[in-house]
Design a protein around this motif. Sequence first.
Motif, short mmCIF file in Angstrom:
data_model
loop_
_atom_site.label_atom_id
_atom_site.label_comp_id
_atom_site.label_asym_id
_atom_site.label_seq_id
_atom_site.Cartn_x
_atom_site.Cartn_y
_atom_site.Cartn_z
N HIS A 128 -26.38 -3.01 -8.03
CA HIS A 128 -26.50 -1.91 -8.55
C HIS A 128 -27.75 -2.00 -9.59
O HIS A 128 -27.84 -2.72 -10.31
CB HIS A 128 -25.48 -1.49 -9.30
N VAL A 129 -28.79 -0.98 -9.16
CA VAL A 129 -29.92 -1.07 -10.12
C VAL A 129 -30.20 0.26 -10.65
O VAL A 129 -30.34 1.35 -9.73
CB VAL A 129 -31.19 -1.44 -9.08
N PRO A 130 -30.02 0.53 -12.02
CA PRO A 130 -30.44 1.85 -12.48
C PRO A 130 -31.92 2.09 -12.37
O PRO A 130 -32.68 1.13 -12.44
CB PRO A 130 -29.91 1.67 -13.98
N LEU A 131 -32.27 3.23 -12.48
CA LEU A 131 -33.60 3.65 -12.40
C LEU A 131 -34.42 3.37 -13.65
O LEU A 131 -33.67 3.46 -14.67
CB LEU A 131 -33.76 5.14 -11.94
N THR A 132 -35.77 3.25 -13.68
CA THR A 132 -36.25 3.08 -15.10
C THR A 132 -37.10 4.36 -15.10
O THR A 132 -37.31 5.21 -14.14
CB THR A 132 -37.26 1.82 -15.04
N SER A 133 -38.02 4.40 -16.28
CA SER A 133 -38.89 5.54 -16.25
C SER A 133 -40.15 5.43 -15.39
O SER A 133 -40.67 6.60 -15.03
CB SER A 133 -39.37 6.11 -17.71
N GLY A 134 -40.53 4.33 -14.97
CA GLY A 134 -41.52 4.06 -14.18
C GLY A 134 -41.18 3.65 -12.82
O GLY A 134 -39.85 3.84 -12.14
N PHE A 135 -42.32 3.34 -12.10
CA PHE A 135 -42.04 2.78 -10.54
C PHE A 135 -41.13 1.70 -10.61
O PHE A 135 -41.43 0.74 -11.35
CB PHE A 135 -43.39 2.47 -9.85
N LEU A 136 -40.16 1.55 -9.66
CA LEU A 136 -39.15 0.34 -9.43
C LEU A 136 -39.44 0.05 -8.05
O LEU A 136 -39.35 0.79 -7.15
CB LEU A 136 -37.96 0.83 -9.92
N SER A 137 -39.33 -1.31 -7.84
CA SER A 137 -39.30 -1.70 -6.41
C SER A 137 -38.19 -2.79 -6.21
O SER A 137 -38.14 -3.49 -7.10
CB SER A 137 -40.62 -2.08 -5.60
N ILE A 138 -37.55 -2.88 -5.31
CA ILE A 138 -36.55 -3.97 -4.83
C ILE A 138 -37.03 -4.49 -3.70
O ILE A 138 -37.04 -3.98 -2.68
CB ILE A 138 -35.13 -3.39 -4.68
N SER A 139 -37.45 -5.87 -3.59
CA SER A 139 -37.58 -6.77 -2.43
C SER A 139 -36.53 -7.98 -2.23
O SER A 139 -35.98 -8.50 -3.15
CB SER A 139 -38.84 -7.48 -2.56
N PHE A 140 -36.16 -7.93 -0.94
CA PHE A 140 -35.27 -9.11 -0.64
C PHE A 140 -35.90 -10.07 0.30
O PHE A 140 -36.64 -10.03 1.29
CB PHE A 140 -34.27 -8.53 0.38
N TYR A 141 -35.70 -11.47 -0.26
CA TYR A 141 -36.39 -12.69 0.36
C TYR A 141 -35.39 -13.48 1.00
O TYR A 141 -34.37 -13.75 0.32
CB TYR A 141 -37.08 -13.35 -0.42
N THR A 142 -35.69 -14.17 2.25
CA THR A 142 -34.81 -15.49 2.53
C THR A 142 -35.12 -16.73 1.69
O THR A 142 -36.19 -16.66 0.83
CB THR A 142 -35.05 -15.89 4.08
N SER A 143 -34.35 -17.75 1.61
CA SER A 143 -34.70 -18.78 0.92
C SER A 143 -36.08 -19.32 1.22
O SER A 143 -36.62 -20.38 0.59
CB SER A 143 -33.70 -19.91 1.12
N ALA A 144 -36.42 -19.23 2.43
CA ALA A 144 -37.84 -19.53 3.05
C ALA A 144 -39.18 -18.78 2.44
O ALA A 144 -40.09 -19.10 2.91
CB ALA A 144 -37.86 -19.80 4.37
N GLY A 145 -38.76 -17.69 2.00
CA GLY A 145 -39.86 -16.83 1.38
C GLY A 145 -40.10 -15.34 2.12
O GLY A 145 -40.97 -14.99 1.89
N LEU A 146 -39.33 -15.28 3.38
CA LEU A 146 -39.54 -14.44 4.22
C LEU A 146 -39.28 -13.08 3.78
O LEU A 146 -37.86 -12.85 3.44
CB LEU A 146 -38.86 -14.46 5.76
N ASN A 147 -39.82 -12.12 3.44
CA ASN A 147 -39.61 -10.76 2.94
C ASN A 147 -38.72 -9.93 4.19
O ASN A 147 -39.38 -9.78 5.13
CB ASN A 147 -40.86 -10.06 2.36
N PHE A 148 -37.60 -9.84 4.01
CA PHE A 148 -36.81 -9.02 5.16
C PHE A 148 -36.59 -7.68 4.75
O PHE A 148 -36.01 -6.81 5.92
CB PHE A 148 -35.70 -9.94 5.54
N TYR A 149 -36.65 -7.09 3.52
CA TYR A 149 -36.32 -5.79 3.44
C TYR A 149 -36.95 -5.48 2.19
O TYR A 149 -36.99 -6.20 1.06
CB TYR A 149 -34.90 -5.54 3.38
N ALA A 150 -37.54 -4.09 1.66
CA ALA A 150 -37.75 -3.70 0.45
C ALA A 150 -37.84 -2.12 0.58
O ALA A 150 -37.68 -1.67 1.31
CB ALA A 150 -39.37 -3.98 0.37
#
Length: 177
Positions: free
Chosen positions: A81-103
């Motif tokens: 659960h991430v509340p919005l901020t007044s500016g731009f917000l991004s959420i990125s998901f990474y594996t333990s090896a550093g692979l970005n699998f979703y954003a």
Amino acid sequence: MMRWFLWSLAGLLLGVLAHLVSIIALPRLSAQTGFQRIANVARADSFTLLTADKTPLPRPDPAIVTAFCRFNLANGAMRLHVPLTSGFLSISFYTSAGLNFYALTDRAAANGAIDLTLYTPAQLAQVRANEGPDQPGALRLQAPQERGLVALRALIPEPGEKAETERALSAARCGPA
């Protein structure tokens, strides 16, 4: 003239080869991966706001507030659960090896917050079998590995709004579903 050209070509090829070898070899020779460096400061199953005094990042951008959450899906799904901020917000998901699998960005928010649940493939299949197909209000995400990181990045729209942005990210939650 031809001799000068051949020596220049050989030097250029040697430089390209050395550059490629160093790019490929350096991540494997590193003492700690990014996941290990973040694991030293970020708690599991809760967001940790990275301040200037405890960041493992070399030179963090002063206009961006960053928070990390480590997850382990071995014991079950994780709710975010991430509340919005007044500016731009991004959420990125990474594996333990550093692979970005979703954003995703703040445009995925509904009712002033981003709510989603993170599953392993087996957990997601079981939830879909029990509850049916995905619903528009319930975002379900499949992680390729059981362990990884969630990174929140919020842009500070004005210099005086840093404390407000940090407060908003401090209210973000991640933990067992």
